[in-house]
Design a protein around this motif. Structure first.
Motif, PDB file in Angstrom:
ATOM      1  N   VAL A 181       0.927  -1.143   0.007  1.00  0.00           N
ATOM      2  CA  VAL A 181      -0.111   0.076   0.160  1.00  0.00           C
ATOM      3  C   VAL A 181       1.121   1.247   0.279  1.00  0.00           C
ATOM      4  O   VAL A 181       1.951   1.149   0.572  1.00  0.00           O
ATOM      5  CB  VAL A 181      -0.978   0.206   1.236  1.00  0.00           C
ATOM      6  CG1 VAL A 181      -1.835  -1.092   1.032  1.00  0.00           C
ATOM      7  CG2 VAL A 181      -0.121  -0.142   2.363  1.00  0.00           C
ATOM      8  N   PRO A 182       0.487   2.426  -0.441  1.00  0.00           N
ATOM      9  CA  PRO A 182       1.170   3.648  -0.763  1.00  0.00           C
ATOM     10  C   PRO A 182       1.247   4.158   0.784  1.00  0.00           C
ATOM     11  O   PRO A 182       0.403   4.007   1.561  1.00  0.00           O
ATOM     12  CB  PRO A 182       0.538   4.348  -1.466  1.00  0.00           C
ATOM     13  CG  PRO A 182      -0.869   3.874  -1.497  1.00  0.00           C
ATOM     14  CD  PRO A 182      -0.949   2.705  -1.390  1.00  0.00           C
ATOM     15  N   ALA A 183       2.321   4.945   1.050  1.00  0.00           N
ATOM     16  CA  ALA A 183       2.504   5.451   2.282  1.00  0.00           C
ATOM     17  C   ALA A 183       1.575   6.673   2.388  1.00  0.00           C
ATOM     18  O   ALA A 183       1.420   7.313   1.538  1.00  0.00           O
ATOM     19  CB  ALA A 183       3.908   5.910   2.644  1.00  0.00           C
ATOM     20  N   PRO A 184       1.335   6.935   3.830  1.00  0.00           N
ATOM     21  CA  PRO A 184       0.287   8.057   4.126  1.00  0.00           C
ATOM     22  C   PRO A 184       1.133   9.298   3.534  1.00  0.00           C
ATOM     23  O   PRO A 184       2.312   9.451   3.638  1.00  0.00           O
ATOM     24  CB  PRO A 184       0.073   8.110   5.419  1.00  0.00           C
ATOM     25  CG  PRO A 184       0.929   7.077   6.111  1.00  0.00           C
ATOM     26  CD  PRO A 184       1.636   6.163   4.872  1.00  0.00           C
ATOM     27  N   ALA A 207     -11.993   3.844   4.906  1.00  0.00           N
ATOM     28  CA  ALA A 207     -11.962   2.731   5.653  1.00  0.00           C
ATOM     29  C   ALA A 207     -11.519   2.880   7.234  1.00  0.00           C
ATOM     30  O   ALA A 207     -10.415   3.578   7.193  1.00  0.00           O
ATOM     31  CB  ALA A 207     -10.823   1.885   4.735  1.00  0.00           C
ATOM     32  N   ALA A 208     -12.236   2.851   8.149  1.00  0.00           N
ATOM     33  CA  ALA A 208     -12.041   3.036   9.381  1.00  0.00           C
ATOM     34  C   ALA A 208     -12.246   2.142  10.396  1.00  0.00           C
ATOM     35  O   ALA A 208     -13.101   1.201   9.935  1.00  0.00           O
ATOM     36  CB  ALA A 208     -12.940   4.315   9.717  1.00  0.00           C
ATOM     37  N   HIS A 209     -11.305   1.800  11.495  1.00  0.00           N
ATOM     38  CA  HIS A 209     -11.716   1.128  12.568  1.00  0.00           C
ATOM     39  C   HIS A 209     -12.612   1.889  13.706  1.00  0.00           C
ATOM     40  O   HIS A 209     -12.231   2.887  13.956  1.00  0.00           O
ATOM     41  CB  HIS A 209     -10.579   0.507  13.065  1.00  0.00           C
ATOM     42  CG  HIS A 209     -10.780  -0.160  14.030  1.00  0.00           C
ATOM     43  ND1 HIS A 209     -11.155  -1.702  13.682  1.00  0.00           N
ATOM     44  CD2 HIS A 209     -10.597  -0.316  15.277  1.00  0.00           C
ATOM     45  CE1 HIS A 209     -11.072  -2.437  14.987  1.00  0.00           C
ATOM     46  NE2 HIS A 209     -10.762  -1.577  15.964  1.00  0.00           N
ATOM     47  N   VAL A 255      -2.755  10.036   0.207  1.00  0.00           N
ATOM     48  CA  VAL A 255      -3.395   9.122   1.175  1.00  0.00           C
ATOM     49  C   VAL A 255      -3.397   9.591   2.611  1.00  0.00           C
ATOM     50  O   VAL A 255      -2.353  10.121   3.045  1.00  0.00           O
ATOM     51  CB  VAL A 255      -2.076   7.710   1.177  1.00  0.00           C
ATOM     52  CG1 VAL A 255      -2.615   6.790   1.990  1.00  0.00           C
ATOM     53  CG2 VAL A 255      -2.142   7.301  -0.422  1.00  0.00           C
ATOM     54  N   THR A 256      -4.571   9.546   2.921  1.00  0.00           N
ATOM     55  CA  THR A 256      -4.584   9.870   4.543  1.00  0.00           C
ATOM     56  C   THR A 256      -4.842   8.735   5.432  1.00  0.00           C
ATOM     57  O   THR A 256      -5.431   7.885   5.211  1.00  0.00           O
ATOM     58  CB  THR A 256      -5.947  10.807   4.578  1.00  0.00           C
ATOM     59  OG1 THR A 256      -5.819  11.907   3.668  1.00  0.00           O
ATOM     60  CG2 THR A 256      -6.001  11.187   6.082  1.00  0.00           C
ATOM     61  N   VAL A 257      -4.178   8.666   6.374  1.00  0.00           N
ATOM     62  CA  VAL A 257      -4.064   7.646   7.522  1.00  0.00           C
ATOM     63  C   VAL A 257      -4.036   8.466   8.848  1.00  0.00           C
ATOM     64  O   VAL A 257      -2.890   9.175   9.204  1.00  0.00           O
ATOM     65  CB  VAL A 257      -2.696   6.597   7.629  1.00  0.00           C
ATOM     66  CG1 VAL A 257      -3.130   5.662   8.749  1.00  0.00           C
ATOM     67  CG2 VAL A 257      -2.980   6.191   5.951  1.00  0.00           C
ATOM     68  N   VAL A 258      -5.014   8.495   9.573  1.00  0.00           N
ATOM     69  CA  VAL A 258      -5.051   9.050  10.929  1.00  0.00           C
ATOM     70  C   VAL A 258      -4.978   7.954  12.020  1.00  0.00           C
ATOM     71  O   VAL A 258      -6.128   7.238  12.062  1.00  0.00           O
ATOM     72  CB  VAL A 258      -6.067   9.876  10.974  1.00  0.00           C
ATOM     73  CG1 VAL A 258      -6.491  10.734  12.475  1.00  0.00           C
ATOM     74  CG2 VAL A 258      -6.304  11.196   9.959  1.00  0.00           C
ATOM     75  N   ALA A 305      -8.296   7.664   4.295  1.00  0.00           N
ATOM     76  CA  ALA A 305      -9.374   8.156   3.379  1.00  0.00           C
ATOM     77  C   ALA A 305      -8.270   8.181   2.043  1.00  0.00           C
ATOM     78  O   ALA A 305      -7.164   8.452   2.010  1.00  0.00           O
ATOM     79  CB  ALA A 305      -9.470   9.575   3.566  1.00  0.00           C
ATOM     80  N   ARG A 306      -9.036   7.378   0.794  1.00  0.00           N
ATOM     81  CA  ARG A 306      -8.323   7.458  -0.509  1.00  0.00           C
ATOM     82  C   ARG A 306      -9.269   8.235  -1.565  1.00  0.00           C
ATOM     83  O   ARG A 306     -10.720   8.035  -1.310  1.00  0.00           O
ATOM     84  CB  ARG A 306      -8.045   6.176  -0.773  1.00  0.00           C
ATOM     85  CG  ARG A 306      -6.903   5.627  -0.073  1.00  0.00           C
ATOM     86  CD  ARG A 306      -5.593   6.061  -0.146  1.00  0.00           C
ATOM     87  NE  ARG A 306      -5.154   5.749  -1.924  1.00  0.00           N
ATOM     88  CZ  ARG A 306      -4.503   4.483  -1.968  1.00  0.00           C
ATOM     89  NH1 ARG A 306      -4.459   3.557  -1.326  1.00  0.00           N
ATOM     90  NH2 ARG A 306      -4.196   4.488  -3.497  1.00  0.00           N
ATOM     91  N   THR A 307      -8.796   8.862  -2.563  1.00  0.00           N
ATOM     92  CA  THR A 307      -9.846   9.378  -3.650  1.00  0.00           C
ATOM     93  C   THR A 307      -9.390   8.702  -4.789  1.00  0.00           C
ATOM     94  O   THR A 307      -8.242   8.652  -5.380  1.00  0.00           O
ATOM     95  CB  THR A 307      -9.356  11.015  -3.542  1.00  0.00           C
ATOM     96  OG1 THR A 307      -9.475  11.444  -2.237  1.00  0.00           O
ATOM     97  CG2 THR A 307     -10.364  11.711  -4.470  1.00  0.00           C
ATOM     98  N   VAL A 308     -10.504   8.702  -5.765  1.00  0.00           N
ATOM     99  CA  VAL A 308     -10.569   8.143  -7.150  1.00  0.00           C
ATOM    100  C   VAL A 308     -11.409   9.218  -7.743  1.00  0.00           C
ATOM    101  O   VAL A 308     -12.511   9.461  -7.536  1.00  0.00           O
ATOM    102  CB  VAL A 308     -11.212   6.776  -7.280  1.00  0.00           C
ATOM    103  CG1 VAL A 308     -11.259   6.424  -8.528  1.00  0.00           C
ATOM    104  CG2 VAL A 308     -10.236   5.885  -6.322  1.00  0.00           C
ATOM    105  N   THR A 309     -10.746   9.740  -8.951  1.00  0.00           N
ATOM    106  CA  THR A 309     -11.185  10.843  -9.776  1.00  0.00           C
ATOM    107  C   THR A 309     -11.730  10.312 -10.938  1.00  0.00           C
ATOM    108  O   THR A 309     -10.963   9.304 -11.427  1.00  0.00           O
ATOM    109  CB  THR A 309     -10.509  12.060  -9.737  1.00  0.00           C
ATOM    110  OG1 THR A 309      -9.271  11.674 -10.152  1.00  0.00           O
ATOM    111  CG2 THR A 309     -10.211  12.574  -8.127  1.00  0.00           C
TER     112      THR A 309
END
Length: 827
Positions: A205-208, A345-347, A402-405, A228-232
């Motif tokens: 997976v790509p790094a945040p 995609a959240a936990h 790529v957003t990872v919180v 959070a990921r975005t597809v345009t």
């Protein structure tokens, strides 16, 4: 959870000769309960083939409908190789398309037989099939158009459509949430057969980075990880691939659109729920927080919901856009015009998810998984998988941001001794087997001399203590190997005093011809009205249930009679000529000390807290009730029968008292639901224990019982408190019995029991028994008076009584009766 076998095999190298039966047997042994095995083509037989449409001629009909007269190439499947003429009412295909054709002789689901028949002026030899006609879905607007590379005309369509695919359905226990995915089921299949497992979530997976969509989490305990990921540039008209739609249908989900179907597919594949937003409808950064008092949200199901401060919500600058982990909101819903998608995609905290779902009565596939606990580590992989599928099949472009919180919460470390599985299960399990099995389920182990410390895998939140690990070891070794051992009863143990007395009561009533029943202990005002209870009767003051089974019976009962009377009426109504029923059970009387406190389950309440808890619990005495209705003695060649009455009810209580070593005192009383003047209060040593007698006529009518039915209700706890543990047997004398009969005239309002008690006391120790055998009222005794005839029986243990002794005892008995009740001996 439904799992196609081919999908399982995609992740596990199962032996080629493994049948579905063997697979389900082994998975069941590991704890995945089998619900059933189904096949989409189970109701289809006969020639179902791929056909190519050669021509289609529209023909308008008088009824306004237009049909197509088609010629279809079905290869050699029709036996001639000539094109097949078929009438079709659908219009979503064109010449050159590949379609699914069932030829004459075939059978569709519902036992619908296909034959060549004349219709619309043509001989139609077969049918071009829709998904609905094949049992593959609800779509009936058009026929199935196959991809150009699906096959050649005449090829078997069963394999093309996956109609021979077997689908296994499992019932998944709440503690095995990982099995609500193909990833989890495949891992169990790999464990069952010792086969290699390919994890669909094991992907680079790509790094945040800082270029991703801005996300802020105010409640990290409720949402530890948010990706959070975005597809345009997504093509909103792009269709869902046939293979994906087929797998969704096999898993019990309806294909909707590519964007929605991809998120559902990845959820089934990995077990990780995914949510998609129409990115063009978002306003500003996403924020995760708890709802505020009074906030509202219209969810995707069209329901306007008032939120609780305990709810986790997803917001942007426009307000709340989703109920976190449970259901999204309408304002950012993806539609058939969506071109830019934000993938979430959240936990989420499982406890919060469960409470939110229950609070709002929402049951969704995502909520079902989130509330049970999902692998928090695979959120980036699941989001990346969704992005990959949208790009591949929707023509979109993956945004580099790529957003990872946050980060996944740590797993607990559990220390266990090597021999604990053997000691708990009784199976000879050595240390090597314990280690191998725990590693097989994904645990990371730190080994010491006598113990090992296991870190469970992130997809197993149910593993929290040593005995959970014992279960994992045991289920792999095999529950069928656990020996059956009869436990030893500890010395000096056995039935408690209460248990022994309750069994004695049950045997006594059964011996008297009564049958035990169990009824629901819930009542409503209608039952009390039927019993004729006054408005101020304490029995109407009940404990009301917070979540009753029925709104008509919302309270815990204060009397056993309603349920027992209904049971008696039901039996009488179904042809029984007479019933004798009894029931023992608790009733509840409110203590009105306020509500019981609610404590957490993660610690033991203190003694003071327990005292407050028990103080709020209502009093729950054990009661006994008996109902006698209809025939008590049947008619036959020996003579006429006899209906049950109040005397039978009183006699049952006396018999019960004898078996418990108690003298039951009977006195006249008045109490609903009994008939005034035919109701007896029962007491032991002066303490009231209940009532017996004939039911009021209105009560009999309300419950549908025969007239003059009788009932008993006792406080069984009070009765058993005074009962004798050991009742001595009767003493017998070999000397002859002396008989004396007396008839005493008393006022009508004098209870026969009072006269009997005086006779018994006055007669002294020589009296063996006294029995009322006749009651007379009439001119010979005068108005307002009655004659009671008693049979007195005398016997001495050591001698034959003389006439003088017998007469003296009789006269003493009569004298005391006269003194206490005003009785006059009848000549």
């Amino acid at each position: 959870m439904k799992a196609p076998v081919s999908w399982i095999r995609e992740y596990v190298d199962l032996p080629a000769d493994v049948t579905t039966d063997e697979l389900t047997r082994r998975l069941t042994a590991l704890g995945l309960k089998l619900e059933g095995v189904e096949s989409a083509g189970a109701g289809i037989s006969g020639p179902l083939v791929v056909g190519r449409v050669l021509t289609m001629e529209p023909e308008p009909q008088k009824n306004g409908k237009t049909i197509n007269w088609c010629t279809v190439d079905v290869g050699a499947a029709n036996g001639t190789g000539e094109p097949q003429g078929i009438v079709c009412g659908a219009h979503n295909f064109a010449p050159g398309d590949l379609v699914v054709v069932i030829l004459p002789g075939g059978v569709l689901p519902g036992n619908f037989e296909i034959s060549a028949r004349k219709t619309y002026g043509h001989l139609s030899a077969g049918m071009i099939c829709s998904a609905r006609e094949l049992g593959l879905g609800d779509d009936h607007d058009g026929i199935i158009v196959l991809p150009a590379d699906a096959g050649e005309p005449g090829d078997d369509a069963f394999d093309v459509l996956g109609l021979r695919e077997e689908v296994i359905e499992f019932e998944i226990n709440p503690d095995r949430a990982y099995a609500l995915s193909l990833r989890g089921i495949a891992r169990e299949a790999a464990l069952a057969f010792g086969a290699p497992f390919r994890d669909p979530a094991d992907r680079p997976v790509p790094a945040p980075n800082d270029a991703g969509y801005p996300v802020f989490v105010d409640d990290p305990a409720g949402c530890p990880v948010f990706v959070a990921r975005t597809v345009t540039g997504l093509d909103p008209a792009a269709p869902t691939p046939d293979w994906m739609a087929r797998r969704l249908q096999q898993a019990g989900m309806r294909p909707i659109s590519l964007a929605v179907d991809v998120t559902n597919y990845v959820m089934l594949e990995t077990g990780r729920p995914i949510h998609g937003y129409d990115a063009d409808k978002l306003a500003g950064p996403i924020r995760v927080r708890r709802a505020r008092e009074g906030e509202r949200l219209r969810t995707l199901d069209g329901t306007d919901r008032v939120l609780s401060p305990e709810d986790l919500v997803v917001t942007d600058d426009s307000g709340i856009i989703g109920l976190g982990g449970v259901m999204g909101g309408e304002t950012t819903e993806m539609s058939d015009t969506t071109t830019n998608v934000l993938v979430e995609a959240a936990h989420w905290d499982p406890v919060s998810m469960f409470r939110t779902g229950k609070r709002h009565k929402i049951s969704s596939e995502a909520g079902k998984r989130n509330e049970r606990g999902v692998d928090p580590v695979i959120t980036p992989a699941a989001a990346d998988r969704v992005v990959e599928l949208l790009v591949t099949y929707g023509g979109g472009t993956a945004d580099p941001g790529v957003t990872v919180v946050g980060s996944p919460p740590p797993q607990p470390r559990i220390t266990i001794s090597y021999d604990l599985p053997a000691r708990v299960t009784g199976i000879a399990i050595d240390a090597a087997t314990t280690v191998a099995n725990l590693e097989a389920v994904g645990c990371t182990l730190d080994k010491a001399d006598s113990t090992l410390t296991a870190t469970p895998p992130p997809w197993r939140p149910d593993l929290v203590d040593p005995f959970d690990l014992v279960e994992e070891v045991a289920r792999i070794v095999g529950y069928d190997r656990v020996p059956s051992v009869l436990p030893r009863e500890a010395a000096g143990r056995g039935l408690s005093r209460e248990q022994r007395l309750r069994r004695r009561v049950g045997r006594t009533l059964a011996g008297a011809g009564c049958v035990e029943v169990i009824s629901f202990p819930f009542v409503g005002d209608a039952a009390f009205d039927a019993l004729g209870l006054p408005a101020d009767d304490p029995r109407r003051h009940t404990v009301r249930l917070a979540n009753p089974l029925s709104s008509e019976e919302p309270s815990y009962t204060t009397t056993l009679l309603p349920g027992l009377l209904k049971a008696a009426a039901r039996n009488i109504g179904r042809g029984a000529t007479g019933v004798s029923l009894f029931e023992t059970g608790t009733v509840a009387f409110p203590v009105d000390r306020g509500p019981a406190p609610i404590y957490g389950v993660d610690w033991r309440p203190s003694d003071d807290e327990l005292a407050k808890l028990f103080d709020a619990i209502p009093e729950q005495p054990l009661y006994l009730a008996v109902v006698l209705a209809g025939e008590r003695e049947r008619a036959g060649w020996w003579g006429g029968g006899r209906a049950a009455g109040w005397s039978d009810a009183v006699a049952l209580v006396r018999r019960l008292g004898t078996e418990l070593g108690l003298d039951v005192e009977v006195s006249a009383s008045t109490r609903a639901p009994w008939h005034p003047g035919r109701c007896a209060q029962l007491a032991v040593a002066g303490e009231p224990i209940g009532y017996a007698g004939e039911l009021h006529p209105k009560v009999c009518q309300a419950f549908g019982l025969p007239a003059r039915s009788a009932a008993v209700e006792l406080d069984l706890d009070a009765l058993m408190r005074r009962a004798r543990d050991v009742v001595p047997g009767p003493e017998f004398s070999t000397y002859p019995l002396a008989k004396e009969d007396v008839a005493l005239i008393v006022a009508n309002d004098v209870p026969a029991a009072d006269v009997e008690a005086a006779l018994r006391e006055g007669a002294g120790p020589l009296l063996e028994s006294v029995r009322l055998f006749d009651v007379y009222t009439g001119d010979q005794v005068g108005e307002g008076r009655k004659s009671l005839a008693f049979a007195l029986r005398f016997r001495a243990p050591d001698r034959t009584l003389t006439e003088e002794e017998t007469a003296a005892a009789r006269d003493a008995a009569v004298a005391l009766a006269a003194e206490r009740t005003g009785a006059v001996q009848r000549s």
